[in-house]
Design an enzyme around this catalytic site. Structure first.
Site: not given
Lengths: 439, 248
Positions: A183, A390, A415
């Site tokens: 955390p 869209l 990562e």
């Protein structure tokens, strides 16, 4: 090498018909038209541009890699794509997909032995790209199992640990997770607060601390946890579900990677037998080795998601008629697609090169950082642009693009964030570290 | 054994400008879906230890090897590539292919030939039947279930009226229908093992087969463009229009 290029020709013969024809014409014996040095140029057939594979990635793959990709692409489109809409909407993790992927042999594919396929890193990249074309959450599950659980056991574990866990992980019988982030310590894993204290009397380690943002943890059978030992060094431990003091609560309210289960690993004086220590590495090199392995897969994967968004936006704008013409007739729309095409094509070329370098053991971590950062940043941008193209339909999950937009936020962040990889590269470029405020 | 590899229907099939056939350049070719089902059935029989060896056969140009590799990746033991290319390949039809299969079956001493019921590019549905006739072997076509019982084969066939169950003696020819099985995805380890499996090259002449065609394609046309319909206001108008068109 010769054999490989021949097999490439065989596989790509439809497209290579043009190349082989031109090659034979160029090396043809002197023709009756040749008179006193005057050469009649035989016209070589024009190479066709293919927007689906702008720089002929196909031509750089071996026959085996193409078969692997094609077989796995079929599985992803037939078996994963139908599940993802509701899985994402209802935040359901389909544990079965791990077993299915295990059956196909795509878990830990680069590992040799222990029930794993032992294939090239380029094949691993192609696999990641196909899964992420469906969903980044599914690809995260696959990456964690392959690169963050199987890889550390294979690279840093004892023979007993490898025999005990790898075959079952490869089959998808058991699911693993990777506990590094805390955390209070995300980008600076070195500052971790999780501690492992050795008890000589019982030959166990006592682990206390908490990890967060752990993919698979709520349903994982084993956890590869990184903790600081009394000598100040970080080491890896294999924890199993059922150990006293170990709990893995789910993180609620996620708006990214909803099709994959994410949670915490809470350790309250968990007793871990010393046989569960990964002995062959100490220090941050351990977790970083795993992360690099996963980041490489992500570099390919993110482009798979980008490809989906690009193709979907292309089809939508060809179908949607406004002011009497398809949206695709508009310059602003075409410009956006040109940008998408370019980034994807260039990104994939760089990924193939990186994969080959890794296979030849000539790759440095900074290369992987560079491509993870590039693929994720560009893919997020492409997904956002596609969402815009869209219009209103772009926010409906039935069109899938908004799901990729949501997912890629996490993919760009985990990562190693976009910025952290920039600092890794900055240090490599200048020799000056800029992670911390002190020298 | 199974039928030659052929065109997988891409989004747009186009007729060649000279109307002698369809455009195949740049079209991705892969295994005929019914033949995939045939390969799956053969591999399943081997897994049940009811057959000793599965040999995958395909007739065509070099690209065909890709398809044979896929069969090897699914579990076939070895492959035979019968090389037919160029003009010969363009005119290759069920009669020549069945002659090739018959010759190979004798040479390899096969006990069972399984192939797809028909190829999805020409929809001929002839090769299996012709092969059986040339070999004078019994045939179980449109198979939706195949069970080996000692030296006989019980085949459940899908026919217009429903299902027909027959028992045929081995050696025999079986053609696979849609519901026979669901072909497996080739797994990574099997794809890699397939690299080491052998594919042998033979020419039709080696088998004493003449591949010249007795058929000449006169022309290939696209289906007629669909005409737009007509909307009518009342049922009365509908009946009038149908009468006008001579339909009633």
């Amino acid at each position: 090498m010769a054999l490989r290029s021949v097999s490439r020709l065989l596989v790509n013969s439809q497209r290579c018909v043009l190349f082989t024809a031109s090659r034979s014409q160029k090396t043809a014996a002197a023709s009756p038209w040749e008179k006193s040095g005057e050469k009649k140029q035989v016209k070589t057939p024009k190479a066709q541009f293919n927007w689906r594979d702008a720089l002929d990635l196909e031509g750089l793959l071996t026959e085996e890699e193409i078969m692997i990709r094609d077989s796995f692409r079929t599985y992803c489109q037939e078996k994963l794509m139908p599940r993802i809409l509701m899985a994402n909407r209802d935040e359901v993790f389909h544990r079965e997909i791990v077993s299915e992927m295990g059956e196909l042999g795509v878990l830990g594919p680069t590992i040799k032995g222990y029930g794993c396929a032992g294939t090239s890193y380029v094949a691993y990249g192609l696999i990641a790209r196909e899964v992420e074309r469906v969903d980044s959450g599914y690809r995260s599950v696959m990456s964690v199992q392959s690169s963050l659980v199987m890889h550390p056991i294979n690279a840093y574990g004892t023979e007993e640990q490898k025999e005990k866990y790898l075959p079952r992980l490869a089959r998808g019988e058991i699911l693993g997770c990777f506990g590094l982030t805390e955390p209070n310590h995300g980008s600076d894993p070195g500052g971790m607060e999780t501690r492992a204290k050795y008890n000589p009397s019982s030959r166990t380690f006592t682990l206390t601390g908490s990890k967060t943002w752990i993919t698979n943890s709520p349903v994982a059978d084993i956890c590869v946890v990184w903790a600081k030992c009394e000598d100040g060094k970080v080491r890896g431990f294999l924890l199993e579900r059922g150990m006293k003091g170990l709990s893995t609560p789910k993180i609620e309210g996620k708006f990214s990677l909803r099709a994959s289960a994410t949670g915490m690993i809470i350790m309250d004086e968990v007793e871990v037998p010393e046989e569960n220590l990964l002995p062959k590495v100490s220090g941050l090199a351990g977790p970083f080795g795993c992360l690099n392995n996963a980041r490489y897969g992500i570099a390919w994967g993110a482009l798979g998601a980008a490809e989906f968004c690009f193709h979907a936006a292309r089809q939508y704008t060809l179908d949607r008629i406004q002011f009497g013409v398809p949206l695709a007739r508009n310059q602003l729309i075409q410009k956006k697609m040109a940008d998408m095409l370019t980034e994807i094509a260039i990104g994939l070329q760089s990924c193939v090169q990186l994969g080959r370098l890794i296979d030849e053991k000539k790759a440095a971590p900074e290369m992987i950082s560079m491509l993870k950062r590039n693929s994720c940043g560009k893919a997020l941008d492409i997904a956002r642009q596609a969402r815009d193209m869209l219009g209103g339909n772009g926010i409906a999950d039935e069109y899938h693009i908004i799901r990729h937009v949501m997912n890629l936020e996490a993919v760009n962040t985990y990562e190693g964030t976009h910025d952290i990889h920039a600092l890794i590269l900055g240090r490599a470029i200048t020799g000056l570290q800029s992670f911390t405020v002190d020298k | 054994c199974f039928a030659p590899f052929l065109c997988l229907r891409p989004p747009q099939i186009r007729v060649k400008p000279d109307r002698t056939g369809v455009v195949t350049d740049g079209v991705k070719h892969s295994m005929n879906p019914f033949c995939e089902i045939a390969v799956e059935e053969a591999v399943k029989l081997k897994e049940k230890k009811l057959v000793k060896e599965v040999v995958a056969v395909s007739c065509g140009p070099q690209q065909v090897q890709e398809t044979i590799r896929t069969a090897l990746a699914m579990g076939a033991d070895r492959g035979i590539h019968v090389e037919v290319s160029g003009k010969d390949y363009e005119t290759l039809g069920p009669l020549q292919v069945s002659k090739i299969f018959a010759a190979l079956a004798k040479k390899e001493q096969a006990d069972l030939i399984i192939l797809g019921k028909q190829a999805i590019d020409d929809d001929c549905n002839q090769t299996g039947q012709m092969t059986a006739a040339l070999l004078d072997w019994p045939q179980g076509t449109f198979a939706s279930e195949v069970t080996l019982e000692a030296d006989k084969l019980k085949v459940v066939r899908e026919i217009d009226g429903g299902l027909e169950t027959i028992k045929i003696k081995l050696p025999a020819v079986v053609t696979a229908d849609l519901r026979l099985n669901t072909p497996r995805y080739a797994t990574l380890p099997n794809i890699m093992k397939a690299k080491k499996k052998k594919i042998v090259n033979v020419k039709p002449a080696d088998l004493g087969v003449d591949v010249s065609s007795r058929l000449e394609v006169l022309k290939v046309d696209e289906p007629p463009q669909r005409q737009s319909g007509v909307k009518v206001e009342t049922v009365h108008d509908l009946v009038e229009k149908l009468k006008e068109a001579g339909r009633i």
